[in-house]
Design a protein around this motif. Structure first.
Motif, PDB file in Angstrom:
ATOM      1  N   VAL A 167      55.197 -79.712 -43.446  1.00  0.00           N
ATOM      2  CA  VAL A 167      54.601 -81.024 -43.179  1.00  0.00           C
ATOM      3  C   VAL A 167      53.580 -80.931 -42.041  1.00  0.00           C
ATOM      4  O   VAL A 167      52.475 -81.471 -42.139  1.00  0.00           O
ATOM      5  CB  VAL A 167      55.694 -82.067 -42.852  1.00  0.00           C
ATOM      6  CG1 VAL A 167      55.097 -83.336 -42.283  1.00  0.00           C
ATOM      7  CG2 VAL A 167      56.519 -82.360 -44.089  1.00  0.00           C
ATOM      8  N   PHE A 168      53.931 -80.228 -40.971  1.00  0.00           N
ATOM      9  CA  PHE A 168      53.018 -80.135 -39.831  1.00  0.00           C
ATOM     10  C   PHE A 168      51.814 -79.233 -40.105  1.00  0.00           C
ATOM     11  O   PHE A 168      50.811 -79.328 -39.404  1.00  0.00           O
ATOM     12  CB  PHE A 168      53.754 -79.669 -38.574  1.00  0.00           C
ATOM     13  CG  PHE A 168      54.549 -80.765 -37.925  1.00  0.00           C
ATOM     14  CD1 PHE A 168      53.933 -81.900 -37.428  1.00  0.00           C
ATOM     15  CD2 PHE A 168      55.918 -80.670 -37.830  1.00  0.00           C
ATOM     16  CE1 PHE A 168      54.659 -82.916 -36.846  1.00  0.00           C
ATOM     17  CE2 PHE A 168      56.669 -81.676 -37.242  1.00  0.00           C
ATOM     18  CZ  PHE A 168      56.024 -82.812 -36.752  1.00  0.00           C
ATOM     19  N   SER A 169      51.898 -78.385 -41.100  1.00  0.00           N
ATOM     20  CA  SER A 169      50.746 -77.548 -41.443  1.00  0.00           C
ATOM     21  C   SER A 169      49.973 -78.157 -42.616  1.00  0.00           C
ATOM     22  O   SER A 169      49.197 -77.464 -43.262  1.00  0.00           O
ATOM     23  CB  SER A 169      51.199 -76.132 -41.783  1.00  0.00           C
ATOM     24  OG  SER A 169      51.975 -76.140 -42.968  1.00  0.00           O
ATOM     25  N   MET A 170      50.189 -79.428 -42.880  1.00  0.00           N
ATOM     26  CA  MET A 170      49.531 -80.174 -43.947  1.00  0.00           C
ATOM     27  C   MET A 170      49.807 -79.578 -45.327  1.00  0.00           C
ATOM     28  O   MET A 170      48.983 -79.674 -46.225  1.00  0.00           O
ATOM     29  CB  MET A 170      48.026 -80.238 -43.705  1.00  0.00           C
ATOM     30  CG  MET A 170      47.656 -80.836 -42.382  1.00  0.00           C
ATOM     31  SD  MET A 170      47.055 -82.450 -42.655  1.00  0.00           S
ATOM     32  CE  MET A 170      45.656 -82.492 -41.598  1.00  0.00           C
ATOM     33  N   GLY A 171      50.930 -78.906 -45.476  1.00  0.00           N
ATOM     34  CA  GLY A 171      51.343 -78.394 -46.771  1.00  0.00           C
ATOM     35  C   GLY A 171      50.920 -76.981 -47.064  1.00  0.00           C
ATOM     36  O   GLY A 171      51.656 -76.212 -47.657  1.00  0.00           O
ATOM     37  N   PHE A 172      49.732 -76.602 -46.643  1.00  0.00           N
ATOM     38  CA  PHE A 172      49.203 -75.302 -47.023  1.00  0.00           C
ATOM     39  C   PHE A 172      49.935 -74.143 -46.361  1.00  0.00           C
ATOM     40  O   PHE A 172      50.257 -73.159 -47.018  1.00  0.00           O
ATOM     41  CB  PHE A 172      47.705 -75.219 -46.710  1.00  0.00           C
ATOM     42  CG  PHE A 172      46.899 -76.161 -47.537  1.00  0.00           C
ATOM     43  CD1 PHE A 172      46.793 -75.992 -48.908  1.00  0.00           C
ATOM     44  CD2 PHE A 172      46.257 -77.234 -46.961  1.00  0.00           C
ATOM     45  CE1 PHE A 172      46.053 -76.872 -49.685  1.00  0.00           C
ATOM     46  CE2 PHE A 172      45.518 -78.116 -47.724  1.00  0.00           C
ATOM     47  CZ  PHE A 172      45.415 -77.935 -49.088  1.00  0.00           C
TER      48      PHE A 172
END
Length: 65
Positions: A40-45
């Protein structure tokens, strides 16, 4: 020597988080929650790519007869 393998018993998708939990002797749910927070904190990627890389690198456990 202790080795990291994919889990055969603690798997939801492919056993990566279960294998990591077995290696460190912790609850697999905790590893999965940490992985979700990282994703979540890495925007998914970051989390998804790390999971795919871990799936490709971590071997399956040897078949015991």
């Amino acid at each position: 020597m202790k080795r990291l393998y994919l889990s055969r018993t603690n798997k939801k998708i492919s056993g990566v988080c279960g294998g990591i939990a077995e290696y460190f002797n912790i609850d697999p749910t905790l590893v999965r929650l940490i992985w979700v927070v990282f994703t979540v904190f890495s925007m998914g990627f970051g989390g998804i790519i790390a999971y795919i890389i871990a799936l490709a690198i971590i071997p399956e456990p040897p078949i015991s007869e």
